[in-house]
Each structure stands twice: as C-alpha cells, then as structure tokens.
Design an enzyme around this catalytic site. Sequence first.
Site, short mmCIF file in Angstrom:
data_model
loop_
_atom_site.label_atom_id
_atom_site.label_comp_id
_atom_site.label_asym_id
_atom_site.label_seq_id
_atom_site.Cartn_x
_atom_site.Cartn_y
_atom_site.Cartn_z
N LYS A 174 45.98 31.59 44.31
CA LYS A 174 44.60 31.16 44.60
C LYS A 174 43.97 30.71 43.28
O LYS A 174 43.53 31.50 42.47
CB LYS A 174 43.79 32.32 45.18
N GLU A 248 44.18 40.98 34.12
CA GLU A 248 43.90 40.38 32.81
C GLU A 248 42.42 40.04 32.82
O GLU A 248 41.99 39.10 33.50
CB GLU A 248 44.73 39.09 32.62
N CYS A 282 39.15 34.32 27.14
CA CYS A 282 39.08 35.78 27.15
C CYS A 282 39.35 36.29 25.73
O CYS A 282 38.85 37.33 25.33
CB CYS A 282 40.12 36.33 28.10
N GLU A 379 30.59 40.05 26.83
CA GLU A 379 31.37 38.81 26.79
C GLU A 379 30.46 37.66 27.21
O GLU A 379 29.90 37.69 28.31
CB GLU A 379 32.57 38.90 27.74
P1 NAD Z 1 36.01 35.32 38.16
O1 NAD Z 1 36.37 36.76 38.14
O2 NAD Z 1 34.66 34.92 38.60
O3 NAD Z 1 37.03 34.51 39.09
C1 NAD Z 1 38.44 34.63 38.93
C2 NAD Z 1 39.10 34.29 40.26
O4 NAD Z 1 38.75 35.30 41.21
C3 NAD Z 1 38.67 32.96 40.86
O5 NAD Z 1 39.79 32.35 41.45
C4 NAD Z 1 37.67 33.39 41.93
O6 NAD Z 1 37.53 32.49 42.99
C5 NAD Z 1 38.28 34.70 42.41
N1 NAD Z 1 37.33 35.61 43.05
C6 NAD Z 1 35.98 35.62 42.98
N2 NAD Z 1 35.48 36.64 43.71
C7 NAD Z 1 36.54 37.29 44.26
C8 NAD Z 1 36.68 38.44 45.10
N3 NAD Z 1 35.63 39.12 45.52
N4 NAD Z 1 37.94 38.84 45.42
C9 NAD Z 1 39.03 38.20 44.98
N5 NAD Z 1 38.95 37.07 44.21
C10 NAD Z 1 37.72 36.64 43.84
O7 NAD Z 1 36.33 34.79 36.68
P2 NAD Z 1 36.10 33.33 36.10
O8 NAD Z 1 34.66 33.10 35.88
O9 NAD Z 1 36.87 32.35 36.91
O10 NAD Z 1 36.87 33.47 34.69
C11 NAD Z 1 36.28 33.98 33.55
C12 NAD Z 1 36.72 35.41 33.29
O11 NAD Z 1 38.14 35.47 33.26
C13 NAD Z 1 36.26 35.93 31.96
O12 NAD Z 1 35.76 37.23 32.09
C14 NAD Z 1 37.52 35.93 31.12
O13 NAD Z 1 37.52 36.84 30.05
C15 NAD Z 1 38.55 36.23 32.14
N6 NAD Z 1 39.88 35.78 31.67
C16 NAD Z 1 40.79 36.71 31.22
C17 NAD Z 1 42.03 36.31 30.74
C18 NAD Z 1 43.03 37.31 30.22
O14 NAD Z 1 44.18 36.93 30.05
N7 NAD Z 1 42.66 38.55 29.94
C19 NAD Z 1 42.35 34.95 30.72
C20 NAD Z 1 41.42 34.04 31.18
C21 NAD Z 1 40.18 34.47 31.66
#
Ligand code: NAD
Length: 476
Positions: A174, A248, A282, A379
């Site tokens: 997804k 992650e 991240c 963050e």
């Molecule tokens: P997000 O958590 O808003 O979304 C991530 C994914 O989860 C998207 O595909 C989204 O549609 C889905 N999602 C949203 N609500 C959901 C739910 N209730 N249940 C299941 N899935 C759901 O994050 P974002 O804004 O897309 O990304 C930014 C974040 O990702 C930052 O906090 C960043 O630090 C983190 N990140 C971490 C890493 C790592 O390797 N540690 C890498 C990249 C990004």
Amino acid sequence: MTTSHYIAGRWVEGQGSDCISVNDPALGQPFAELMAASIAQVDQAVTAARGALPAWKNTSASERAAYLRGFAEQLGQRREALITLQMRNNGKPRHEAEIDLDDAIATFGYYAELAEQLPSKNRDVPLAAPGFSARTRLEPVGVVGLIVPWNFPLVTSAWKLAPALAAGCTVVLKPSEVTPLIEQAYGQIADALGLPAGVLNIVNGKAETGAALSNHNGLDKLSFTGSNSVGSQVMRSASAQCRPVTLELGGKSAIVVFDDCDVGQAVEWIVAGITWNAGQMCSATSRLLVQDGIADALLPRLQVALEQLRVGNPLTEEVEMGPLTSQAQWLKVAGYFATAREEGLHCLAGGKALDRDGWFVSPTLYADVPKDSRLWTEEIFGPVLCARRFATEGQAIAEANDSRFGLVATVCSADLERAERVADALEVGHVWINSVQAVFVETSWGGTKGSGIGRELGPWGLSAYQSVKHVTRCLG
Ligand code: NAD
C-alpha cells in the site's frame, strides 16, 4: 483518472470512495487523479496473495533471484520516466531522484544474491545429546502487508519488496496516497516479467485503505514505514491478532560537530543532512550539537550556506532543494515557524514559506534552541535545523541521547578514536562518522527507542521475512 490497483495480476479501477489527487508540489497543482481501492479490493488483494503463496514459496531460490534481477533490470529500463515522476510528484532535485532509483536497483540486485545463498543457510544443528539429529529450515513468513510513506517511494518499497519476495513471501503493497503513481512501476515490472499472479499486489488509498490492510486477518506479518501515530495504530492491529510487525518510524537525529573539524567540510555535511529531500527524511540530522570552540566560526558560514541554497522547481530550474512534497507537510512546517516565533527562538536563516506558487519553504536555522522547545524535541520533517552548543564529549553524548527517538546520528571529528567512541555511546540504529546519509544495502536500517522495531536492509532485512523451523529426528 488512472487505473492504479494491481490485484491478482490484473490492473483494476478503484472502487473505494476516496478520490486521490496526485500533485506537482512545485506548482501546488494536481496532475492526475485516481479512485482509492475499496475495502473489498483490499480483501481481494490479500486473498490473491494467500492463493499465490503455496506455489511461490516452493519456487527455487534461484528462480526467485532471477525475478529480482529482472526487477533491477526493468527499473533501469524505466530510468528517465521514474526520475521525472519523482521530480514531478515528490519535488526531488534530479540528482536525488537518480540516487533513489539507483538505490532501488541495488536493493533488488543485492537480495537476488541473498536469495541464491538461501539453500546453504539450511543447516544441520549439532546436538550435545546423543540419539537425535536436528536441522534448520528458513521458511517465508507468509503473506505480508507492506505500508509505506511518500518521502522515498521507490526506495522504501524496494527495501520491503525485494527481501519479502526473496524469502518466498507474497505481498500486498500500500503506497502513500501522496505518491501513488511511482510504485505502479513495480506492478508494471511484475507484468513484464510474468511474475505469477497474486505474488505482488498493489492497492492505493488513504488511511482507510491502510487500516483495511493492517487489520486484515489474512496477513501473516505487517511491515510499516511512516509516522509514530499511525505506527502505533498498526501495532495495535498486529497485537490484536498476535502477529509480527516491523516498524520504521520517525526520528529527531543529532549531528555532533567537534571543534577539530574543518569548518567548510562540516557545513557541507550539516546542510546535506537537513536539506536533502527538503528535510523530509526520517534520518534528517535536525539537531546540530556544535562544540564551543568551533561554534562562532561555523554558525555564520552555515547561515550563509543555507541562505544561498538554490531552491526551486526541479523540473524547470537547476536546484539543490525542491518544494515540500505535500500541502499538508507545508502547513505543518509553517506551523513550526509560527511556534518558533511564539517561543522567541533565535532565527539565523529562513523561518518562512517562500513567496511563490507551490509548497516551498526556505532552509532554516535556529540557534541556541532551548532543550524543552518543541522544535528541539519534535520531528518536523522539513529543512529546519536547530542548533545548541556543547563543551565536552560527555555533554554531547548526553544531549544527543536525550530524545524519545533513536534512528541515526552523524559524528564529525578529526579524532577518529573519539568519533568511534561517541558512535558506540549513541543510542541509535545507525551512526555516520565524517559522512552524511550514506546508506548501503549491506548495512542495516532501523531505529531504537521510538524510531521503531526491527531492521531493514542487509541480511537482517531478509530475516524479517523469514521464520526459523527446526526438524529434530530421533535416530533410534
Ligand atoms: P503516515 O504515517 O501518515 O503514512 C504512512 C502510510 O500509512 C501511508 O501509506 C498512509 O496512507 C498509511 N496510513 C495512514 N493512516 C493509516 C492507518 N490508520 N492504518 C494503516 N495505514 C495508514 O506517514 P507519512 O506522512 O506518509 O510519512 C512520514 C513519516 O514517515 C515520518 O514520521 C517519517 O519519519 C516516517 N519515515 C520513517 C522511515 C524510517 O525508515 N524509519 C522512513 C521514511 C519515513
């Protein structure tokens, strides 16, 4: 309107209720639309993955390796289209979009090699007790759900897809609703390679689609990359079903600069660590800890470097930093600028949105930020750097570790013994010494504390999709 869900080897129209706009952040304008997958379609995708599992997990490791090599090759064949799409949808400068593509290619190539080595990993286990023999068998975890964010779409998905397929798992991916077109390449490649139907499924959508996948009782594991708030919801679903989860999550990483550094070199590392991908990493090193002896020389040069950074539309200008990828992210970062003003922080560079179309902000530096400031502890996910000074090595370590996150850190020092010592003391998953954001597929990725659970990349990334079975036989 794009047909964008790949289920059981077929491209299908979304039947969900959300319409997803795909935007060009440099213009703040949509350039494509698609309908999200419905909950029933998520179910179809999981069912397809379940149906494909018995045959896929029994393919030979070398057959799976050949598919993975095919993915690497086909990504290369789509090079220009994928670079342009990342520039247009993520706002990445060209050289960053190129690096992402090369990272994804390297990831598939690396896990092809690891897949080939799999048969040799099943071993006899010597037993102290007589009368028995024992052997291990590494088996795929099964059907895995992969949920990813928008900041490195090609890369984050490759880090999950390649080891999962190598291990013999079938998957439902997804992608983020912010960048839903980029990972379609993986479905197109699956088609081109004749990957058996159902081995790789892709469903697009927002939170509802993600939740339908993470709550689905047909999964054997879920691997999630994204925010801490969604990560904890995903973990709750996993706990309700007692199944494994890899998380992650976010970071608030430190870059520690000792006063024996070359100032110009340190400035380069600091700028890259906070402006790469417009700080939407991240692993952004967003907390600068600078030693007293170098701070007065370094901070003015850092201010100039940030002010002179070329910010603009990667598709039409020579730029070092593009826009933020979404309007939501732009509003979030603007909110932190407002908080900084309310907190009376000392702004040395930026601190504002750019006065032009699109979701641009200026690279930003706040100095002498108090430890309890929201900008020091939370963050931000934008090009916003907060700086504090330190006197001693012990103080630097204590301040760097004083965070609920623990993803990465950078240590800059000419004294390599000290740099190694500090690296050992930092409570994070990955430390860079005198380099910045250097990620290699052979090394692990993942965090301690609030930055997540588990590791990706390297052999650890493959283990995340494997289950260990022992077969013990009575010889009598
Ligand atoms: P997000 O958590 O808003 O979304 C991530 C994914 O989860 C998207 O595909 C989204 O549609 C889905 N999602 C949203 N609500 C959901 C739910 N209730 N249940 C299941 N899935 C759901 O994050 P974002 O804004 O897309 O990304 C930014 C974040 O990702 C930052 O906090 C960043 O630090 C983190 N990140 C971490 C890493 C790592 O390797 N540690 C890498 C990249 C990004």
